[in-house]
Design an enzyme around this catalytic site. Structure first.
Site, PDB file in Angstrom:
ATOM      1  CB  CYS A 159      -9.635  50.383  -3.863  1.00  0.00           C
ATOM      2  SG  CYS A 159      -9.764  48.597  -4.131  1.00  0.00           S
ATOM      3  CB  CYS A 187      -7.154  48.092  -2.446  1.00  0.00           C
ATOM      4  SG  CYS A 187      -7.711  47.892  -4.140  1.00  0.00           S
ATOM      5  CG  ASP A 188      -6.231  50.842   0.363  1.00  0.00           C
ATOM      6  OD1 ASP A 188      -5.241  50.091   0.212  1.00  0.00           O
ATOM      7  OD2 ASP A 188      -6.467  51.806  -0.380  1.00  0.00           O
TER       8      ASP A 188
END
Length: 308
Positions: free
Chosen positions: A131, A134-135
């Site tokens: 992701c 997300c990261d």
């Protein structure tokens, strides 16, 4: 009347919190991965309310405890069989327990597809991610690679190019499968290098990921190998919605995502609602999953009221 929730990620826990506060005592079938897919990452910095970020496992533990405090019952088992042919619906667990319920919330999430390399598990959260949204922040000014050739891969490569110093897009085929507009964004971005006809064969690094071993034009006369130093590897080869047990009865799309009615969590069966990534092929974010869990709880409450 007990409401059954299958799944224990942000969607499932949020649904339980709302239902508990409405006077119900929902039962959460927790499954093999308490906390859901979010627990495969480390620090969460994009969930509102935590200005310094929060450990992903801690965030999910907090949600779990909040659901319990609101009256939810946690059952640490896995669903192995369902019968949704008629109400009340029947759910069978791996230990043989059976539950019947007129109202069911499915929040089983989706599982990212991985390459199948044994090192992926070793470096998950330590350089390997599924992701970018997300990261990606953790790789500002660093070098990263994205695996995949479709729209998602191109979108993630473009997103990461706004953060990282360099992005390698590793494509198994000799062409991109993405839409023309998405391809053009990648071709036009000076930070993105595309490695066509390339496969990742293994990962290496000490405590965290340090690089990839690659094979180019596998099986061809000019086959070659190389190593690529990167700080992060993002897998963008798709997700698999965890909907197998429900597909005989619920409408799903070609990928298996449960189809809901518009922005609601309503499925094609009365009293069954789908929340979170199992019904979301587009966003797949914790905050969106939590919101859909809220909607599922509200619709479940309305459904029960209509049955009285």
């Amino acid at each position: 009347m007990k409401i059954l929730i299958i799944g224990s990620g942000p969607a499932g826990y949020t649904a339980a919190i709302y239902l508990g506060r409405s006077g119900h005592q929902p039962i959460i079938i927790e499954g093999l991965q308490p906390g859901g897919q979010l627990t495969t990452t480390t620090l969460v910095e994009n969930y509102p309310g935590f200005p310094d970020g929060i450990d992903a496992t801690q965030l999910m533990d907090n949600m779990r405890q909040q659901a319990i405090n609101c009256g939810a019952q946690i059952v640490p088992n896995t669903v192995v069989e369902t019968d949704l042919s008629r109400q009340p619906y029947t759910i069978t667990l791996d230990d043989g327990q059976k539950f019947t319920t007129p109202v069911l919330i499915i929040a089983t999430g989706a599982t990212a597809k991985y390459l199948g390399l044994h090192e992926e598990q070793k470096y998950k959260g330590l350089g390997v991610s599924a992701c970018a949204t997300c990261d990606g922040f953790f790789y500002r000014k660093k070098i990263v690679a994205v695996v995949g050739g479709g729209d998602t891969a191109c979108e993630e490569a473009t997103y990461l190019a706004g953060l990282a110093n360099k992005v390698y897009l590793i494509v198994r085929k000799s062409y991109l499968r993405a839409s023309h507009a998405m391809q053009q964004r990648v071709f036009d971005n000076p930070k993105i290098d595309i490695l066509f006809e390339t496969n990742v064969t293994s990962l290496y690094g000490n405590e965290a990921l340090e690089g990839l071993k690659l094979i180019h034009r596998k099986g061809e006369p000019d086959q070659s190998t190389s190593e690529l130093a990167v700080d992060g590897l993002f897998l963008a080869i798709g997700h698999q919605p965890n909907s197998e047990l429900f597909r005989p009865w619920l409408q799903t799309d070609e990928q298996g995502y449960i189809i809901t009615q518009g922005i609601t969590p309503l499925t094609n069966l009365p009293g069954i609602f789908a929340a979170g990534d199992v019904a979301d092929p587009t966003y797949r974010q914790a905050i969106n999953a939590a919101a859909s869990g809220c909607r599922a709880a509200i619709e479940a409450e309305r459904y029960l009221q209509s049955c009285i």
